[in-house]
Structures are given as structure tokens and as C-alpha cells.
Design an enzyme around this catalytic site. Structure first.
Site, PDB file in Angstrom:
ATOM      1  N   ASN A 192      12.125 -16.115 -40.758  1.00 19.28           N
ATOM      2  CA  ASN A 192      12.983 -15.011 -41.196  1.00 19.28           C
ATOM      3  C   ASN A 192      13.033 -13.920 -40.152  1.00 19.28           C
ATOM      4  O   ASN A 192      12.085 -13.698 -39.412  1.00 19.28           O
ATOM      5  CB  ASN A 192      12.510 -14.469 -42.559  1.00 19.28           C
ATOM      6  CG  ASN A 192      11.573 -13.285 -42.419  1.00 19.28           C
ATOM      7  OD1 ASN A 192      12.018 -12.149 -42.246  1.00 19.28           O
ATOM      8  ND2 ASN A 192      10.266 -13.549 -42.449  1.00 19.28           N
ATOM      9  N   PHE A 214      13.593  -5.548 -42.355  1.00 17.37           N
ATOM     10  CA  PHE A 214      13.405  -4.516 -43.386  1.00 17.37           C
ATOM     11  C   PHE A 214      14.699  -4.019 -44.031  1.00 17.37           C
ATOM     12  O   PHE A 214      14.936  -2.808 -44.097  1.00 17.37           O
ATOM     13  CB  PHE A 214      12.671  -3.278 -42.838  1.00 17.37           C
ATOM     14  CG  PHE A 214      11.291  -3.506 -42.300  1.00 17.37           C
ATOM     15  CD1 PHE A 214      10.554  -4.634 -42.629  1.00 17.37           C
ATOM     16  CD2 PHE A 214      10.703  -2.553 -41.469  1.00 17.37           C
ATOM     17  CE1 PHE A 214       9.265  -4.815 -42.117  1.00 17.37           C
ATOM     18  CE2 PHE A 214       9.424  -2.730 -40.968  1.00 17.37           C
ATOM     19  CZ  PHE A 214       8.708  -3.855 -41.285  1.00 17.37           C
ATOM     20  N   SER A 255       5.454  -6.659 -38.572  1.00 16.54           N
ATOM     21  CA  SER A 255       6.660  -7.480 -38.680  1.00 16.54           C
ATOM     22  C   SER A 255       7.223  -7.720 -37.292  1.00 16.54           C
ATOM     23  O   SER A 255       7.331  -6.796 -36.486  1.00 16.54           O
ATOM     24  CB  SER A 255       7.709  -6.773 -39.537  1.00 16.54           C
ATOM     25  OG  SER A 255       8.963  -7.397 -39.306  1.00 16.54           O
ATOM     26  N   ASN A 273      10.222  -8.382 -36.689  1.00 16.63           N
ATOM     27  CA  ASN A 273      11.687  -8.241 -36.739  1.00 16.63           C
ATOM     28  C   ASN A 273      12.209  -6.820 -36.591  1.00 16.63           C
ATOM     29  O   ASN A 273      13.406  -6.591 -36.681  1.00 16.63           O
ATOM     30  CB  ASN A 273      12.199  -8.858 -38.036  1.00 16.63           C
ATOM     31  CG  ASN A 273      11.799 -10.317 -38.138  1.00 16.63           C
ATOM     32  OD1 ASN A 273      11.978 -11.060 -37.176  1.00 16.63           O
ATOM     33  ND2 ASN A 273      11.218 -10.711 -39.240  1.00 16.63           N
ATOM     34  N   THR A 274      11.324  -5.861 -36.380  1.00 16.04           N
ATOM     35  CA  THR A 274      11.750  -4.510 -36.022  1.00 16.04           C
ATOM     36  C   THR A 274      11.286  -4.311 -34.591  1.00 16.04           C
ATOM     37  O   THR A 274      10.076  -4.378 -34.323  1.00 16.04           O
ATOM     38  CB  THR A 274      11.105  -3.467 -36.972  1.00 16.04           C
ATOM     39  OG1 THR A 274      11.651  -3.658 -38.279  1.00 16.04           O
ATOM     40  CG2 THR A 274      11.394  -2.044 -36.512  1.00 16.04           C
ATOM     41  N   LYS A 276      -1.589  -3.974 -42.405  1.00 13.61           N
ATOM     42  CA  LYS A 276      -1.205  -5.396 -42.366  1.00 13.61           C
ATOM     43  C   LYS A 276      -1.007  -5.815 -40.908  1.00 13.61           C
ATOM     44  O   LYS A 276      -0.245  -5.178 -40.180  1.00 13.61           O
ATOM     45  CB  LYS A 276       0.077  -5.625 -43.159  1.00 13.61           C
ATOM     46  CG  LYS A 276       0.485  -7.107 -43.216  1.00 13.61           C
ATOM     47  CD  LYS A 276       1.511  -7.359 -44.296  1.00 13.61           C
ATOM     48  CE  LYS A 276       1.965  -8.800 -44.333  1.00 13.61           C
ATOM     49  NZ  LYS A 276       2.904  -9.061 -45.425  1.00 13.61           N
ATOM     50  N   ASN A 322       0.794 -11.225 -41.378  1.00 14.31           N
ATOM     51  CA  ASN A 322       2.256 -11.310 -41.408  1.00 14.31           C
ATOM     52  C   ASN A 322       2.690 -12.660 -40.819  1.00 14.31           C
ATOM     53  O   ASN A 322       1.857 -13.544 -40.610  1.00 14.31           O
ATOM     54  CB  ASN A 322       2.832 -10.127 -40.607  1.00 14.31           C
ATOM     55  CG  ASN A 322       4.102  -9.585 -41.225  1.00 14.31           C
ATOM     56  OD1 ASN A 322       5.004 -10.376 -41.535  1.00 14.31           O
ATOM     57  ND2 ASN A 322       4.176  -8.293 -41.419  1.00 14.31           N
TER      58      ASN A 322
END
Ligand SMILES: Cc1cc2nc3c(=O)[nH]c(=O)nc-3n(C[C@H](O)[C@H](O)[C@H](O)COP(=O)(O)O)c2cc1C
Length: 333
Positions: free
Chosen positions: A113, A117, A182, A184-185, A218, A247
Site C-alpha cells: 500500500n 495518510f 510509514s 508513504n509520506t 511506531k 509498520n
């Protein structure tokens, strides 16, 4: 059997995010959760745990990202979960990355994925939780809030975003998770390093100097030993009560799909367990770990508990195993 033979094959003919949306609507607005409850939920008194001052009826929680906007707060206990982690929320609403942004790896029992966010923003989520509270419908399982930063906030100012999310929701959750992991940022995972950690955790600790609200961090599964040492030092310095490990991973070695994003599910299982083991060793087992990454069954769950986890969460296991997964795992444990 119904899920594996009928529901999952049907779901897997449709785009992943659409199925997620559909499931969330069904769980939030229809008697679906109530109908599933007799099959999905069972009390397991032997599995109850008290961790950082909270009582968890069982150690299996919904991982962050599944219910980002607190839409199904009353459904998770009915599906048997022992706790839920909402979010990741950010101060301002944001749309996330363009779709498609979730991809299945069916043969590997994984997902990739790159959501980035997407969420309604801290105010909308807080208002939703305030309403539930005011209506006397607060769930009887611990509620965590996973907090992050907006995509357009420079890394140097990230501390302000985390602080804003904490301030807005401090009375609306039982524990808080600083998400610096994450993939993805852009740049987010750099926040796992020393100076940046200080700039985020310092203001959060100043905001709650007596540590009344349990605060966790996390972490990514792609960290090396020296990163973990730095994180454990920060956990002690800022009196965090726990570490969520892990994560998704950016390692796509051997996977048939090389989409950009983070990998979850079976391809992550052993890596996340190794991180749990390393963190547990570095903290001498004194800091509770929420173990997450590729848990599908009781064997996976037990492995993570034996590696040092106190609580567990799942996301991808729920997608592949279906709504009875918590009962199956708890029964097995
Ligand atoms: C579609 C998707 C969205 C996610 N969104 C978030 C998120 O917003 N915040 C977060 O901390 N983790 C997020 N995660 C990571 C999960 O919480 C979890 O750490 C990871 O998927 C590993 O667990 P699993 O193998 O059980 O899925 C997301 C995972 C997936 C698959």
C-alpha cells in the site's frame, strides 16, 4: 469456511480499496457487526492483560490504518478485538496518494500500500469521538490514536503536527502512537533519527509532563541495530510506555509485484518478529511491545509473544482470514 470459499474470492475480484470502503460502510451503518458478533466474539478471561494502566480483554487489536477516521469504533469490540488503534490522523484533512494505492499479493498473502495518510483531519475525527462519548456509546476496549504529520508539513516543523493531533484528541483516546514509520509520506521515516525524535517527543512530553497519557512510538521493520538503540534511548528519555513494531516494509525482494509502497502480511511476518526480538533484548523486556506484521493465526501470534510482544495487532491477516480471525487466534492461544 464461508469467508475463504465465498466472500474472499468474491472480494478479490474487486479493487482492494473499494472492498475496504464497502466493509467499513457495512460495519459502521448496518446490523452487520451485530450479526457477526455471536460468531466472532467470545470472552477469553485467561487472555486479559493490564498494560500501561489499561485493561485489554484480549491481546489482539485492530492495527492503525484500517479505521483511520473512527468510523467503526463500535464494531471492533463486536468482532472480538481486544483493542483498536484509530488513525493515522493528521492536523489538516488530506486526500492521500492517487488511486490505485493498495495492491494484493494473493500467492504471498500480502499487500502493498501507498495510501499516504488519507484522512478527514483531527477535528472531524475528534468530533466523531466526542459524539460517541456524549451518547454514552464509548467502547469497552482500549482505544488508541495513531498520530502523524501532513504531507506538506516540512520535517523540521513536524513536531507541531504531532503536538496538534495530541492536543486535539488527548481526552478522546486511551493511548497515543507517534507514527514515524510509514513509508508513504516523503521523509517521514527520517523522523526515527535522534534530532528529529527530540523535536517530536520533546514537545509531546512537555505537553504531558506527568505522563498521564500513555505514549508509544511506531517503528519501521527496516531499521538496523543502531537505529533501534537510538529509539530505545529516546523511549527511556521521554518516558514512552511502549513501542509498536512494526509498520510495513519497503523490502520487496522476491515479490512478483514491485509497486511503490509498503509491504504487509506474510512477507513481513519474520522480519517484524526479529525487530520485536531485538527491541525486547535492548530494553531488557521492560518496555511493552505491540507486535504487528503478518499475524494470520495463533502460531504467528505465539511467535510474536515469545519474541517479546505483550499485545498484538493485525491488518492484513483480517483481510485474508476474515471477520472470525480474532476468535480463531484467541481460541488458539
Ligand atoms: C492499507 C494499509 C494502510 C495502513 N495505514 C496505516 C496508517 O495509517 N498508520 C499506521 O501506523 N500504519 C498503517 N498501516 C500499517 C499497519 O498498521 C501494520 O503496521 C502493517 O500493515 C503490518 O501489519 P499486517 O501485516 O498485519 O498488515 C497500514 C497498512 C495497510 C495495509
Amino acid at each position: 469456511m464461508f469467508y475463504e470459499r465465498i466472500a474472499r474470492p468474491l472480494f478479490f475480484t474487486m479493487p482492494p480499496e473499494f472492498v475496504h470502503r464497502l466493509s467499513m460502510i457495512a460495519l459502521a451503518h448496518s446490523p452487520m457487526a451485530a450479526a457477526l458478533e455471536p460468531f466472532a466474539r467470545k470472552n477469553y478471561p485467561a487472555l486479559e492483560k493490564k498494560v500501561f494502566g489499561l485493561i485489554f480483554p484480549n491481546p489482539i487489536g485492530v492495527a492503525a490504518g484500517f479505521d483511520k477516521n473512527a468510523e467503526c469504533v463500535n464494531a471492533w469490540p463486536r468482532l472480538g478485538f481486544g483493542f483498536m488503534e484509530l488513525g493515522t490522523i493528521t492536523p489538516k484533512p488530506q486526500p492521500g496518494n492517487p488511486s490505485p494505492r493498495i495492491f494484493r499479493l494473493p500467492a504471498q498473502q500480502g499487500l502493498i500500500n501507498r495510501m499516504g495518510f488519507p484522512n478527514l483531519g483531527m477535528d472531524a475525527v475528534a468530533r466523531r469521538l466526542e459524539k460517541i462519548k456524549a451518547a454514552g456509546r464509548w467502547p469497552r476496549i482500549p482505544v488508541g490514536m495513531n498520530i502523524g504529520k501532513n504531507k506538506d508539513t516540512p520535517l523540521e516543523e513536524a513536531g507541531r503536527d504531532y503536538l496538534a493531533c495530541f492536543r486535539r484528541t488527548r481526552d478522546l483516546a486511551d493511548y497515543f502512537v507517534v507514527n514515524v514509520s510509514s513509508p508513504n509520506t516523503p521523509g517521514l521515516r527520517q523522523l526515527q533519527r535522534g534530532d528529529f525524535l527530540d523535536s517530536i517527543l520533546g514537545p509531546l512530553r512537555d505537553e504531558d509532563p506527568q505522563a498521564l497519557r500513555p505514549l508509544l512510538i511506531k517503528i519501521a521493520p527496516d531499521l538496523v541495530e543502531e537505529d533501534l538503540v537510538e529509539i530505545v534511548a529516546a523511549v527511556e528519555k521521554y518516558r514512552l510506555v511502549g513501542i509498536v513494531a512494526t509498520n510495513t516494509t519497503i523490502d520487496k525482494t522476491g515479490l512478483p509485484l514491485q509497486e511503490q509502497g509498503g509491504v504487509s502480511g506474510r512477507p513481513l511476518t519474520s522480519r517484524s518478529t526479529e525487530i520485536i526480538r531485538a527491541v525486547s533484548r535492548l530494553t531488557g523486556g521492560r518496555v511493552p511491545i505491540i507486535g504487528v506484521g503478518g499475524i494470520f493465526n495463533a502460531v504467528d501470534a505465539r511467535e510474536k509473544l515469545e519474541a517479546g510482544a505483550t499485545l498484538l495487532q493485525l491488518y492484513t491477516g483480517f483481510v485474508y482470514e476474515g471477520p472470525l480471525v480474532v476468535r480463531k487466534i484467541c481460541g488458539g492461544l
